[in-house]
Design an enzyme around this catalytic site. Structure first.
Site, PDB file in Angstrom:
ATOM      1  N   LYS A  65      36.159  15.288  58.121  1.00  0.00           N
ATOM      2  CA  LYS A  65      37.167  14.232  57.908  1.00  0.00           C
ATOM      3  C   LYS A  65      38.378  14.795  57.149  1.00  0.00           C
ATOM      4  O   LYS A  65      38.317  15.884  56.586  1.00  0.00           O
ATOM      5  CB  LYS A  65      36.553  13.066  57.122  1.00  0.00           C
ATOM      6  CG  LYS A  65      35.280  12.495  57.745  1.00  0.00           C
ATOM      7  CD  LYS A  65      35.542  11.629  58.968  1.00  0.00           C
ATOM      8  CE  LYS A  65      34.285  11.418  59.771  1.00  0.00           C
ATOM      9  NZ  LYS A  65      33.960  10.075  60.137  1.00  0.00           N
TER      10      LYS A  65
HETATM   11  C1  LIG Z   1      32.700   9.256  60.405  1.00  0.00           C
HETATM   12  C2  LIG Z   1      32.856   7.815  60.624  1.00  0.00           C
HETATM   13  C3  LIG Z   1      32.007   6.870  60.015  1.00  0.00           C
HETATM   14  C4  LIG Z   1      30.755   7.228  59.289  1.00  0.00           C
HETATM   15  O1  LIG Z   1      30.872   8.143  58.271  1.00  0.00           O
HETATM   16  P1  LIG Z   1      29.624   9.046  57.841  1.00  0.00           P
HETATM   17  O2  LIG Z   1      30.072   9.649  56.558  1.00  0.00           O
HETATM   18  O3  LIG Z   1      29.431  10.053  58.919  1.00  0.00           O
HETATM   19  O4  LIG Z   1      28.447   8.166  57.675  1.00  0.00           O
HETATM   20  C5  LIG Z   1      32.298   5.527  60.186  1.00  0.00           C
HETATM   21  N1  LIG Z   1      33.340   5.122  60.918  1.00  0.00           N
HETATM   22  C6  LIG Z   1      34.167   5.992  61.541  1.00  0.00           C
HETATM   23  C7  LIG Z   1      35.332   5.470  62.316  1.00  0.00           C
HETATM   24  C8  LIG Z   1      33.947   7.361  61.418  1.00  0.00           C
HETATM   25  O5  LIG Z   1      34.773   8.210  62.049  1.00  0.00           O
END
Ligand SMILES: *Cc1c(COP(=O)(O)O)cnc(C)c1O
Length: 365
Positions: free
Chosen positions: A185
Protein backbone atom coordinates in the site's frame (compact mmCIF):
# COMPACT_ATOMS: atom_id res chain seq x y z
CA UNK A 1 12.78 -6.77 -14.77
CA UNK A 2 10.32 -4.16 -13.50
CA UNK A 3 8.03 -5.31 -10.64
CA UNK A 4 4.57 -3.89 -9.76
CA UNK A 5 6.10 -2.45 -6.60
CA UNK A 6 9.80 -2.35 -5.64
CA UNK A 7 10.05 -2.70 -1.87
CA UNK A 8 13.75 -3.61 -1.97
CA UNK A 9 14.84 -0.28 -3.44
CA UNK A 10 12.80 1.58 -0.83
CA UNK A 11 14.23 -0.51 2.01
CA UNK A 12 17.76 0.17 0.74
CA UNK A 13 17.02 3.91 1.02
CA UNK A 14 15.60 3.62 4.54
CA UNK A 15 17.86 0.82 5.79
CA UNK A 16 19.94 2.77 8.32
CA UNK A 17 16.91 4.24 10.05
CA UNK A 18 14.84 1.05 9.97
CA UNK A 19 17.68 -1.19 11.10
CA UNK A 20 18.46 1.13 14.02
CA UNK A 21 14.77 1.24 14.95
CA UNK A 22 14.58 -2.55 14.73
CA UNK A 23 17.54 -2.92 17.06
CA UNK A 24 15.92 -0.57 19.55
CA UNK A 25 12.64 -2.52 19.55
CA UNK A 26 14.55 -5.78 20.00
CA UNK A 27 16.67 -4.30 22.81
CA UNK A 28 13.63 -3.02 24.70
CA UNK A 29 11.56 -6.18 24.03
CA UNK A 30 8.32 -4.16 24.10
CA UNK A 31 6.59 -5.90 21.20
CA UNK A 32 2.87 -5.18 21.40
CA UNK A 33 1.15 -1.81 21.98
CA UNK A 34 4.38 -0.16 23.14
CA UNK A 35 5.89 3.31 22.70
CA UNK A 36 6.17 3.15 18.91
CA UNK A 37 2.49 2.30 18.52
CA UNK A 38 1.55 5.19 20.82
CA UNK A 39 3.79 7.61 18.95
CA UNK A 40 2.64 6.40 15.55
CA UNK A 41 -1.00 6.79 16.53
CA UNK A 42 -0.35 10.40 17.55
CA UNK A 43 1.64 11.17 14.41
CA UNK A 44 -0.92 9.52 12.12
CA UNK A 45 -3.82 11.36 13.80
CA UNK A 46 -1.98 14.66 13.32
CA UNK A 47 -1.24 13.90 9.67
CA UNK A 48 -4.82 12.81 8.94
CA UNK A 49 -6.34 15.70 10.89
CA UNK A 50 -8.44 13.43 13.11
CA UNK A 51 -8.78 13.27 16.87
CA UNK A 52 -8.10 9.55 17.17
CA UNK A 53 -5.99 7.10 15.16
CA UNK A 54 -5.95 3.56 16.50
CA UNK A 55 -3.56 0.92 15.23
CA UNK A 56 -4.87 -2.58 14.58
CA UNK A 57 -3.82 -5.81 12.91
CA UNK A 58 -4.91 -5.18 9.30
CA UNK A 59 -6.98 -3.04 6.98
CA UNK A 60 -9.67 -5.71 7.01
CA UNK A 61 -9.85 -5.52 10.80
CA UNK A 62 -9.87 -1.72 10.68
CA UNK A 63 -13.00 -1.76 8.51
CA UNK A 64 -14.57 -4.39 10.76
CA UNK A 65 -13.89 -2.34 13.92
CA UNK A 66 -15.18 0.82 12.24
CA UNK A 67 -18.45 -0.88 11.25
CA UNK A 68 -18.96 -2.19 14.77
CA UNK A 69 -18.30 1.28 16.14
CA UNK A 70 -20.90 2.60 13.70
CA UNK A 71 -23.37 0.14 15.24
CA UNK A 72 -23.91 -1.78 12.00
CA UNK A 73 -25.37 -5.17 12.74
CA UNK A 74 -27.47 -8.16 11.62
CA UNK A 75 -29.95 -7.32 8.88
CA UNK A 76 -28.55 -3.87 8.08
CA UNK A 77 -27.55 -2.90 4.56
CA UNK A 78 -24.30 -1.12 3.72
CA UNK A 79 -23.92 0.46 0.29
CA UNK A 80 -20.51 0.00 -1.30
CA UNK A 81 -18.61 -0.82 -4.50
CA UNK A 82 -18.25 -4.21 -6.18
CA UNK A 83 -15.08 -3.00 -7.91
CA UNK A 84 -12.74 -3.32 -4.93
CA UNK A 85 -10.77 -5.86 -2.93
CA UNK A 86 -12.91 -8.51 -1.22
CA UNK A 87 -12.06 -7.18 2.27
CA UNK A 88 -14.46 -4.25 1.80
CA UNK A 89 -17.41 -6.64 1.61
CA UNK A 90 -15.96 -9.15 4.08
CA UNK A 91 -15.94 -6.51 6.81
CA UNK A 92 -19.62 -5.78 6.13
CA UNK A 93 -20.43 -9.49 6.26
CA UNK A 94 -18.50 -9.93 9.54
CA UNK A 95 -20.99 -7.71 11.38
CA UNK A 96 -23.91 -9.63 9.87
CA UNK A 97 -24.88 -6.86 7.46
CA UNK A 98 -25.50 -7.12 3.72
CA UNK A 99 -23.23 -5.38 1.22
CA UNK A 100 -25.38 -3.61 -1.38
CA UNK A 101 -23.26 -3.07 -4.47
CA UNK A 102 -23.81 -0.04 -6.68
CA UNK A 103 -22.21 0.74 -10.02
CA UNK A 104 -19.16 2.94 -10.48
CA UNK A 105 -18.28 6.01 -12.49
CA UNK A 106 -16.62 4.81 -15.71
CA UNK A 107 -13.79 7.33 -15.43
CA UNK A 108 -12.88 7.39 -11.73
CA UNK A 109 -14.03 3.80 -10.91
CA UNK A 110 -15.52 5.20 -7.69
CA UNK A 111 -19.14 5.01 -6.52
CA UNK A 112 -21.21 8.18 -6.75
CA UNK A 113 -23.83 9.94 -4.63
CA UNK A 114 -26.50 9.36 -7.29
CA UNK A 115 -25.95 5.60 -7.37
CA UNK A 116 -25.89 5.49 -3.57
CA UNK A 117 -29.14 7.42 -3.21
CA UNK A 118 -30.89 5.17 -5.74
CA UNK A 119 -29.97 2.06 -3.71
CA UNK A 120 -31.25 3.25 -0.32
CA UNK A 121 -33.91 1.06 1.34
CA UNK A 122 -35.43 1.19 4.84
CA UNK A 123 -32.68 -1.23 5.92
CA UNK A 124 -29.77 0.93 4.70
CA UNK A 125 -27.68 2.01 7.68
CA UNK A 126 -24.31 2.99 6.24
CA UNK A 127 -22.30 3.83 3.16
CA UNK A 128 -18.78 2.55 2.66
CA UNK A 129 -17.10 4.38 -0.21
CA UNK A 130 -13.72 3.05 -1.39
CA UNK A 131 -11.21 5.65 -2.55
CA UNK A 132 -10.11 3.26 -5.25
CA UNK A 133 -6.56 3.26 -6.56
CA UNK A 134 -5.85 6.37 -4.44
CA UNK A 135 -8.40 8.80 -5.92
CA UNK A 136 -10.85 10.24 -3.38
CA UNK A 137 -14.54 9.66 -4.05
CA UNK A 138 -16.49 12.88 -4.60
CA UNK A 139 -17.29 13.27 -0.90
CA UNK A 140 -19.37 16.48 -0.94
CA UNK A 141 -22.46 14.91 -2.56
CA UNK A 142 -21.91 11.60 -0.71
CA UNK A 143 -21.89 13.42 2.65
CA UNK A 144 -25.07 15.23 1.63
CA UNK A 145 -26.85 11.95 0.81
CA UNK A 146 -25.71 10.43 4.12
CA UNK A 147 -26.96 13.48 6.04
CA UNK A 148 -30.28 13.56 4.18
CA UNK A 149 -31.03 9.88 4.89
CA UNK A 150 -29.37 9.59 8.32
CA UNK A 151 -26.72 7.09 7.15
CA UNK A 152 -23.37 6.44 8.79
CA UNK A 153 -20.29 6.98 6.63
CA UNK A 154 -17.36 4.58 6.98
CA UNK A 155 -14.53 5.16 4.48
CA UNK A 156 -12.36 2.38 3.04
CA UNK A 157 -9.03 4.21 2.85
CA UNK A 158 -6.87 1.11 2.31
CA UNK A 159 -5.58 2.58 -0.96
CA UNK A 160 -5.75 6.28 -0.18
CA UNK A 161 -3.29 7.23 2.58
CA UNK A 162 -2.44 10.86 1.90
CA UNK A 163 -5.19 11.48 -0.66
CA UNK A 164 -7.20 14.60 0.13
CA UNK A 165 -9.97 16.93 -0.99
CA UNK A 166 -9.42 20.65 -0.52
CA UNK A 167 -6.73 19.88 2.05
CA UNK A 168 -8.94 17.48 4.01
CA UNK A 169 -7.53 13.96 4.22
CA UNK A 170 -9.52 10.90 3.20
CA UNK A 171 -10.36 9.09 6.41
CA UNK A 172 -11.63 12.24 8.10
CA UNK A 173 -14.98 12.64 6.33
CA UNK A 174 -17.19 10.13 8.12
CA UNK A 175 -17.79 8.55 11.48
CA UNK A 176 -14.76 6.30 11.04
CA UNK A 177 -12.34 5.07 8.40
CA UNK A 178 -10.11 2.04 7.90
CA UNK A 179 -6.56 2.16 6.54
CA UNK A 180 -4.32 -0.78 5.54
CA UNK A 181 -0.56 -0.96 5.91
CA UNK A 182 -0.12 -4.14 3.87
CA UNK A 183 3.41 -3.87 2.41
CA UNK A 184 2.29 -2.86 -1.10
CA UNK A 185 0.00 0.00 0.00
CA UNK A 186 1.05 3.66 -0.29
CA UNK A 187 2.02 3.56 3.37
CA UNK A 188 3.08 -0.01 4.00
CA UNK A 189 4.77 -1.87 6.84
CA UNK A 190 6.71 -5.13 6.72
CA UNK A 191 3.84 -7.46 7.51
CA UNK A 192 0.17 -6.83 8.24
CA UNK A 193 -1.10 -3.69 9.91
CA UNK A 194 -4.05 -1.32 9.88
CA UNK A 195 -5.52 1.78 11.46
CA UNK A 196 -8.92 3.22 12.26
CA UNK A 197 -9.41 6.97 12.27
CA UNK A 198 -12.25 8.85 13.92
CA UNK A 199 -13.15 12.20 15.46
CA UNK A 200 -15.77 10.61 17.68
CA UNK A 201 -14.64 10.01 21.28
CA UNK A 202 -17.19 7.27 21.93
CA UNK A 203 -16.36 5.37 18.73
CA UNK A 204 -12.65 5.69 19.54
CA UNK A 205 -13.10 4.31 23.05
CA UNK A 206 -15.14 1.38 21.72
CA UNK A 207 -12.60 0.55 18.98
CA UNK A 208 -9.70 0.73 21.47
CA UNK A 209 -11.58 -1.79 23.55
CA UNK A 210 -12.50 -4.01 20.59
CA UNK A 211 -8.94 -4.32 19.29
CA UNK A 212 -7.80 -5.68 22.65
CA UNK A 213 -10.28 -8.44 23.59
CA UNK A 214 -13.04 -6.06 24.62
CA UNK A 215 -11.18 -4.86 27.66
CA UNK A 216 -10.49 -1.40 29.03
CA UNK A 217 -8.69 -2.74 32.08
CA UNK A 218 -6.51 -5.81 31.62
CA UNK A 219 -8.31 -9.08 32.46
CA UNK A 220 -11.68 -7.30 32.74
CA UNK A 221 -13.79 -7.83 29.60
CA UNK A 222 -16.96 -5.92 28.79
CA UNK A 223 -17.74 -6.99 25.22
CA UNK A 224 -16.59 -9.67 22.78
CA UNK A 225 -13.60 -8.09 21.09
CA UNK A 226 -10.67 -9.28 19.03
CA UNK A 227 -6.95 -9.76 19.13
CA UNK A 228 -6.26 -7.00 16.60
CA UNK A 229 -3.26 -4.99 17.67
CA UNK A 230 -0.50 -3.28 15.76
CA UNK A 231 2.92 -4.50 16.83
CA UNK A 232 5.91 -2.35 17.73
CA UNK A 233 8.13 -3.37 14.82
CA UNK A 234 5.44 -2.44 12.31
CA UNK A 235 4.69 0.83 14.12
CA UNK A 236 8.40 1.74 14.09
CA UNK A 237 8.60 1.10 10.33
CA UNK A 238 5.43 3.10 9.76
CA UNK A 239 6.88 6.06 11.70
CA UNK A 240 9.93 6.05 9.43
CA UNK A 241 7.74 5.99 6.32
CA UNK A 242 5.02 8.39 7.54
CA UNK A 243 7.64 11.15 7.66
CA UNK A 244 8.14 10.63 3.93
CA UNK A 245 4.59 9.92 2.79
CA UNK A 246 4.21 13.23 0.96
CA UNK A 247 7.40 12.61 -0.95
CA UNK A 248 6.35 9.00 -1.72
CA UNK A 249 2.94 10.07 -3.01
CA UNK A 250 4.56 12.86 -5.06
CA UNK A 251 6.81 10.21 -6.63
CA UNK A 252 3.77 8.16 -7.55
CA UNK A 253 2.07 11.20 -9.08
CA UNK A 254 5.20 12.07 -11.08
CA UNK A 255 5.38 8.56 -12.56
CA UNK A 256 1.63 8.53 -13.26
CA UNK A 257 1.68 11.86 -15.04
CA UNK A 258 4.62 10.79 -17.18
CA UNK A 259 2.78 7.57 -18.15
CA UNK A 260 -0.34 9.54 -19.04
CA UNK A 261 1.66 11.96 -21.19
CA UNK A 262 3.46 9.15 -23.03
CA UNK A 263 0.26 7.13 -23.61
CA UNK A 264 -2.09 10.04 -24.30
CA UNK A 265 -2.53 9.50 -28.06
CA UNK A 266 -3.23 5.76 -27.88
CA UNK A 267 -6.71 4.21 -28.15
CA UNK A 268 -6.93 3.43 -24.43
CA UNK A 269 -8.19 5.24 -21.33
CA UNK A 270 -5.48 6.55 -19.01
CA UNK A 271 -6.46 7.31 -15.39
CA UNK A 272 -8.85 10.22 -15.11
CA UNK A 273 -8.22 12.79 -12.39
CA UNK A 274 -11.53 14.41 -11.63
CA UNK A 275 -9.86 17.53 -10.20
CA UNK A 276 -11.93 17.29 -7.00
CA UNK A 277 -9.27 15.68 -4.84
CA UNK A 278 -5.60 14.75 -4.94
CA UNK A 279 -5.06 11.28 -6.45
CA UNK A 280 -2.17 9.41 -4.80
CA UNK A 281 -1.97 6.59 -7.38
CA UNK A 282 -1.99 3.47 -5.28
CA UNK A 283 -2.45 1.97 -8.75
CA UNK A 284 -2.05 3.31 -12.25
CA UNK A 285 -4.88 1.62 -14.11
CA UNK A 286 -5.69 1.74 -17.82
CA UNK A 287 -8.79 0.66 -19.68
CA UNK A 288 -7.74 -1.12 -22.82
CA UNK A 289 -9.53 -3.24 -25.43
CA UNK A 290 -6.28 -4.97 -26.35
CA UNK A 291 -5.56 -6.03 -22.79
CA UNK A 292 -4.27 -9.51 -23.64
CA UNK A 293 -1.85 -8.20 -26.28
CA UNK A 294 -0.55 -5.46 -23.99
CA UNK A 295 -0.07 -7.94 -21.15
CA UNK A 296 1.84 -10.32 -23.39
CA UNK A 297 4.11 -7.56 -24.73
CA UNK A 298 4.92 -6.44 -21.16
CA UNK A 299 5.53 -9.99 -19.98
CA UNK A 300 7.89 -10.61 -22.92
CA UNK A 301 9.99 -7.70 -21.65
CA UNK A 302 9.90 -8.88 -18.01
CA UNK A 303 7.67 -5.95 -17.05
CA UNK A 304 5.04 -6.79 -14.45
CA UNK A 305 1.38 -5.84 -14.84
CA UNK A 306 -1.77 -6.92 -13.04
CA UNK A 307 -5.54 -6.95 -13.29
CA UNK A 308 -7.17 -5.17 -10.35
CA UNK A 309 -9.83 -6.53 -10.27
CA UNK A 310 -10.65 -9.38 -12.66
CA UNK A 311 -13.93 -10.40 -10.99
CA UNK A 312 -16.30 -7.84 -9.42
CA UNK A 313 -17.49 -8.83 -5.96
CA UNK A 314 -21.11 -9.60 -6.98
CA UNK A 315 -19.72 -12.20 -9.41
CA UNK A 316 -17.29 -13.84 -6.99
CA UNK A 317 -18.11 -17.44 -6.07
CA UNK A 318 -18.75 -16.42 -2.48
CA UNK A 319 -21.44 -13.90 -3.51
CA UNK A 320 -22.72 -14.87 -6.94
CA UNK A 321 -25.73 -16.89 -5.81
CA UNK A 322 -26.95 -14.19 -3.45
CA UNK A 323 -26.44 -11.50 -6.10
CA UNK A 324 -27.65 -13.46 -9.15
CA UNK A 325 -30.11 -10.72 -10.07
CA UNK A 326 -27.62 -7.88 -9.75
CA UNK A 327 -26.23 -6.28 -12.89
CA UNK A 328 -23.55 -3.59 -12.72
CA UNK A 329 -22.73 -2.86 -16.36
CA UNK A 330 -19.96 -0.31 -15.81
CA UNK A 331 -18.24 -2.39 -13.14
CA UNK A 332 -18.43 -5.49 -15.34
CA UNK A 333 -17.07 -3.66 -18.38
CA UNK A 334 -14.21 -2.10 -16.41
CA UNK A 335 -13.26 -5.49 -14.95
CA UNK A 336 -12.96 -6.87 -18.49
CA UNK A 337 -10.69 -4.07 -19.72
CA UNK A 338 -8.65 -2.80 -16.76
CA UNK A 339 -4.90 -3.21 -16.55
CA UNK A 340 -2.60 -1.83 -13.86
CA UNK A 341 1.02 -0.93 -14.60
CA UNK A 342 3.98 -0.82 -12.20
CA UNK A 343 3.81 2.22 -9.96
CA UNK A 344 5.87 3.15 -6.91
CA UNK A 345 7.77 6.24 -5.76
CA UNK A 346 11.14 4.88 -6.87
CA UNK A 347 9.99 4.02 -10.42
CA UNK A 348 12.34 6.03 -12.63
CA UNK A 349 11.40 8.15 -15.64
CA UNK A 350 13.50 5.78 -17.78
CA UNK A 351 11.49 2.81 -16.55
CA UNK A 352 8.21 4.59 -17.27
CA UNK A 353 9.53 5.42 -20.74
CA UNK A 354 10.47 1.79 -21.37
CA UNK A 355 7.04 0.56 -20.24
CA UNK A 356 5.23 3.20 -22.32
CA UNK A 357 7.34 2.37 -25.40
CA UNK A 358 6.45 -1.32 -25.00
CA UNK A 359 2.75 -0.47 -24.91
CA UNK A 360 3.05 1.96 -27.82
CA UNK A 361 4.62 -0.79 -29.93
CA UNK A 362 1.49 -2.94 -29.46
CA UNK A 363 -0.49 -0.18 -31.18
CA UNK A 364 2.19 0.34 -33.85
CA UNK A 365 2.80 3.83 -32.43
C1 LIG B 1 -5.89 -3.92 0.95
C2 LIG B 1 -7.31 -3.55 1.04
C3 LIG B 1 -8.10 -3.88 2.16
C4 LIG B 1 -7.65 -4.79 3.25
O1 LIG B 1 -6.46 -4.49 3.86
P1 LIG B 1 -5.59 -5.63 4.56
O2 LIG B 1 -4.58 -4.86 5.34
O3 LIG B 1 -4.98 -6.44 3.47
O4 LIG B 1 -6.48 -6.43 5.43
C5 LIG B 1 -9.40 -3.40 2.20
N1 LIG B 1 -9.91 -2.66 1.21
C6 LIG B 1 -9.20 -2.35 0.11
C7 LIG B 1 -9.82 -1.49 -0.95
C8 LIG B 1 -7.88 -2.79 -0.02
O5 LIG B 1 -7.19 -2.47 -1.13
Amino acid sequence: MIPMVDLKTQYAQLKDEIDAGMKEVLDTCAFVLGPNVQAFEKEAAAYLGVKHAIGCASGTDALHLALRAAGITEGDEVITSAFTFIATAEAIAYVGAKPVFVDIDPRTFNITAEAIEAAITPRTKAVMPVHLFGQPCDMGPILAVCAKHGLKLVEDCAQSFGASIGGQQTGSFGLAAGFSFFPSKNLGCYGDGGLVATDDDEAAAFMLQLRNHGSKVRYYHDVIGYNSRLDEIQAMILRVKLKRIEQFNQGRRRAAHLYSRLLADLPLQTPFEDGIGVHVYHQYTLLCDKRDEVMKALQDKQIACAIYYPVPLHQQNVFKEAYAGVSLPVTEDVARRCLSLPIYPELSDEQVQEIAATIRAVFGA
